[in-house]
Design a protein around this motif. Structure first.
Motif, PDB file in Angstrom:
ATOM      1  N   ALA A  71      13.149  81.998 116.664  1.00  0.00           N
ATOM      2  CA  ALA A  71      14.100  82.884 116.005  1.00  0.00           C
ATOM      3  C   ALA A  71      13.932  84.288 116.572  1.00  0.00           C
ATOM      4  O   ALA A  71      12.931  84.597 117.211  1.00  0.00           O
ATOM      5  CB  ALA A  71      13.890  82.889 114.490  1.00  0.00           C
ATOM      6  N   ASP A  72      14.931  85.141 116.326  1.00  0.00           N
ATOM      7  CA  ASP A  72      14.900  86.524 116.782  1.00  0.00           C
ATOM      8  C   ASP A  72      14.431  87.456 115.673  1.00  0.00           C
ATOM      9  O   ASP A  72      14.870  87.340 114.529  1.00  0.00           O
ATOM     10  CB  ASP A  72      16.308  86.990 117.174  1.00  0.00           C
ATOM     11  CG  ASP A  72      16.569  86.873 118.656  1.00  0.00           C
ATOM     12  OD1 ASP A  72      15.596  86.788 119.420  1.00  0.00           O
ATOM     13  OD2 ASP A  72      17.743  86.876 119.046  1.00  0.00           O
ATOM     14  N   PRO A  93      18.568  83.375 113.717  1.00  0.00           N
ATOM     15  CA  PRO A  93      17.969  82.265 114.469  1.00  0.00           C
ATOM     16  C   PRO A  93      18.418  82.316 115.920  1.00  0.00           C
ATOM     17  O   PRO A  93      19.541  82.696 116.213  1.00  0.00           O
ATOM     18  CB  PRO A  93      18.523  81.018 113.768  1.00  0.00           C
ATOM     19  CG  PRO A  93      18.948  81.491 112.420  1.00  0.00           C
ATOM     20  CD  PRO A  93      19.418  82.901 112.616  1.00  0.00           C
ATOM     21  N   THR A  94      17.536  81.959 116.821  1.00  0.00           N
ATOM     22  CA  THR A  94      17.865  81.967 118.241  1.00  0.00           C
ATOM     23  C   THR A  94      18.651  80.723 118.631  1.00  0.00           C
ATOM     24  O   THR A  94      19.593  80.783 119.414  1.00  0.00           O
ATOM     25  CB  THR A  94      16.580  82.032 119.090  1.00  0.00           C
ATOM     26  OG1 THR A  94      15.879  83.222 118.730  1.00  0.00           O
ATOM     27  CG2 THR A  94      16.897  82.076 120.573  1.00  0.00           C
ATOM     28  N   ARG A 133      11.408  85.239 105.907  1.00  0.00           N
ATOM     29  CA  ARG A 133      12.600  84.676 106.544  1.00  0.00           C
ATOM     30  C   ARG A 133      12.257  83.321 107.123  1.00  0.00           C
ATOM     31  O   ARG A 133      11.193  83.150 107.733  1.00  0.00           O
ATOM     32  CB  ARG A 133      13.093  85.628 107.637  1.00  0.00           C
ATOM     33  CG  ARG A 133      13.620  86.933 107.065  1.00  0.00           C
ATOM     34  CD  ARG A 133      13.710  88.022 108.091  1.00  0.00           C
ATOM     35  NE  ARG A 133      14.418  89.189 107.564  1.00  0.00           N
ATOM     36  CZ  ARG A 133      14.469  90.358 108.153  1.00  0.00           C
ATOM     37  NH1 ARG A 133      13.842  90.544 109.307  1.00  0.00           N
ATOM     38  NH2 ARG A 133      15.127  91.357 107.611  1.00  0.00           N
ATOM     39  N   SER A 134      13.154  82.357 106.938  1.00  0.00           N
ATOM     40  CA  SER A 134      12.884  80.980 107.351  1.00  0.00           C
ATOM     41  C   SER A 134      14.063  80.398 108.112  1.00  0.00           C
ATOM     42  O   SER A 134      15.212  80.829 107.939  1.00  0.00           O
ATOM     43  CB  SER A 134      12.607  80.102 106.121  1.00  0.00           C
ATOM     44  OG  SER A 134      11.535  80.608 105.359  1.00  0.00           O
ATOM     45  N   VAL A 135      13.771  79.422 108.954  1.00  0.00           N
ATOM     46  CA  VAL A 135      14.792  78.627 109.635  1.00  0.00           C
ATOM     47  C   VAL A 135      14.460  77.165 109.390  1.00  0.00           C
ATOM     48  O   VAL A 135      13.346  76.720 109.677  1.00  0.00           O
ATOM     49  CB  VAL A 135      14.824  78.916 111.153  1.00  0.00           C
ATOM     50  CG1 VAL A 135      15.876  78.032 111.826  1.00  0.00           C
ATOM     51  CG2 VAL A 135      15.132  80.382 111.422  1.00  0.00           C
ATOM     52  N   ASP A 136      15.417  76.438 108.820  1.00  0.00           N
ATOM     53  CA  ASP A 136      15.209  75.028 108.489  1.00  0.00           C
ATOM     54  C   ASP A 136      13.960  74.824 107.644  1.00  0.00           C
ATOM     55  O   ASP A 136      13.211  73.857 107.805  1.00  0.00           O
ATOM     56  CB  ASP A 136      15.124  74.178 109.760  1.00  0.00           C
ATOM     57  CG  ASP A 136      16.433  74.145 110.528  1.00  0.00           C
ATOM     58  OD1 ASP A 136      17.490  74.338 109.889  1.00  0.00           O
ATOM     59  OD2 ASP A 136      16.410  73.942 111.751  1.00  0.00           O
ATOM     60  N   ARG A 245      11.217  85.875 119.454  1.00  0.00           N
ATOM     61  CA  ARG A 245      11.690  86.922 120.344  1.00  0.00           C
ATOM     62  C   ARG A 245      11.952  88.196 119.560  1.00  0.00           C
ATOM     63  O   ARG A 245      12.211  88.158 118.361  1.00  0.00           O
ATOM     64  CB  ARG A 245      12.990  86.507 121.040  1.00  0.00           C
ATOM     65  CG  ARG A 245      12.907  85.208 121.800  1.00  0.00           C
ATOM     66  CD  ARG A 245      14.121  85.023 122.699  1.00  0.00           C
ATOM     67  NE  ARG A 245      15.384  85.201 121.998  1.00  0.00           N
ATOM     68  CZ  ARG A 245      16.576  85.088 122.590  1.00  0.00           C
ATOM     69  NH1 ARG A 245      16.643  84.807 123.880  1.00  0.00           N
ATOM     70  NH2 ARG A 245      17.692  85.262 121.912  1.00  0.00           N
ATOM     71  N   VAL A 246      11.912  89.331 120.249  1.00  0.00           N
ATOM     72  CA  VAL A 246      12.314  90.612 119.684  1.00  0.00           C
ATOM     73  C   VAL A 246      13.458  91.127 120.544  1.00  0.00           C
ATOM     74  O   VAL A 246      13.288  91.293 121.760  1.00  0.00           O
ATOM     75  CB  VAL A 246      11.152  91.616 119.675  1.00  0.00           C
ATOM     76  CG1 VAL A 246      11.617  92.950 119.127  1.00  0.00           C
ATOM     77  CG2 VAL A 246       9.992  91.079 118.874  1.00  0.00           C
ATOM     78  N   THR A 247      14.641  91.348 119.964  1.00  0.00           N
ATOM     79  CA  THR A 247      15.804  91.772 120.745  1.00  0.00           C
ATOM     80  C   THR A 247      16.473  92.996 120.119  1.00  0.00           C
ATOM     81  O   THR A 247      16.249  93.322 118.964  1.00  0.00           O
ATOM     82  CB  THR A 247      16.845  90.633 120.864  1.00  0.00           C
ATOM     83  OG1 THR A 247      17.331  90.311 119.549  1.00  0.00           O
ATOM     84  CG2 THR A 247      16.234  89.400 121.491  1.00  0.00           C
TER      85      THR A 247
END
Length: 252
Positions: A71-72, A93-94, A133-136, A245-247
């Motif tokens: 994820a970002d 999310p990435t 923060r969560s993804v899935d 990642r950091v964007t």
């Protein structure tokens, strides 16, 4: 094939969701057979992943994935002098997935000595807010927000509810109107934001929240927003495992 090559392959599979958070990886023997290497090399590959906080190895349960898909930590669309341009996203999310965010702590405390470095005087009254923060369903970021109580207690003009920054755990998030920065909505007079990104060992709070051992290396993103007189308005500290990642988008 060496341990680092094997670890890199597994890391990529974790980042893309092929090995979901909480799933069990092959045993050392099975991994050695899969890649045609010695068990010592296979065990070393898992050691590399464990050092990055991606897996946890236990004699009884074997090797378990402790990270979610990539994820970002997305800092938004940068338009000087602030990071709050319209359309900015705090994170995303990435590679897709069901993204969620939960507030886990809201409390008023006395500022500690280490907050002096952020421009918050020790002994002053501040509010701490923590979000995960969560993804899935896999935790991917721990975010701490710290600000003076006097600013946290502000409410927007014409707003009758609980001050947005004091909304308790479990309450629905209060967001500003579309295209309006939270800082402007609350009248914080943010003149600029300094962002410092480092890789550091996770502290206990972040490690516990993300399900990895304390001290696991991670991105630490500290954002300090100040007003026109140089006084600190709000500080955010985001912790994300290194395989994320950091964007940032530069728009002006």
């Amino acid at each position: 094939m060496n341990a680092n090559t094997i670890a890199a392959a597994i890391r990529k599979e974790i980042a893309t969701g092929q090995h979901p958070y909480g799933s069990r990886l092959p045993t050392v023997r099975e991994l050695a057979e899969q890649y045609g290497v010695s068990q010592q090399t296979a065990a070393s590959a898992y050691s590399v992943l464990a050092a990055l906080g991606l897996v946890r190895t236990d004699r009884r349960s074997g090797t378990t994935v402790t990270a979610g898909r990539q994820a970002d930590a997305h800092l938004g669309h940068f338009t000087p002098p602030d990071l709050g341009a319209e359309g900015a996203q705090a994170w995303r999310p990435t590679s897709g997935g069901d993204a969620a965010e939960e507030t886990t702590l809201v409390r008023q405390i006395t500022a500690t000595d280490d907050m002096n470095a952020w421009g918050i005087p020790e002994g002053s009254s501040v509010v701490e807010r923590t979000r995960i923060r969560s993804v899935d369903g896999a935790p991917v970021q721990h975010k701490l927000t710290v600000l003076p109580y006097t600013l946290a207690a502000r409410t927007p003009e014409g707003y009758d509810g609980i001050p947005p920054m004091l909304a308790p755990v479990g309450a629905a998030p209060v967001r500003p109107p579309h295209g309006v920065r939270m800082a402007d909505w609350l009248g914080w007079d943010v003149a600029g934001t300094e962002v410092v990104i480092t890789t550091e060992p996770m502290d206990k709070a972040a490690a516990d929240a993300l399900g990895v051992p304390e001290g696991t290396p991670a991105f630490r993103i500290v954002g300090i927003s100040r007003d026109g007189e140089g006084q600190t308005v709000v500080v955010t500290v985001t912790t994300a495992p290194l395989h994320h990642r950091v964007t940032l988008n530069i728009t002006g």
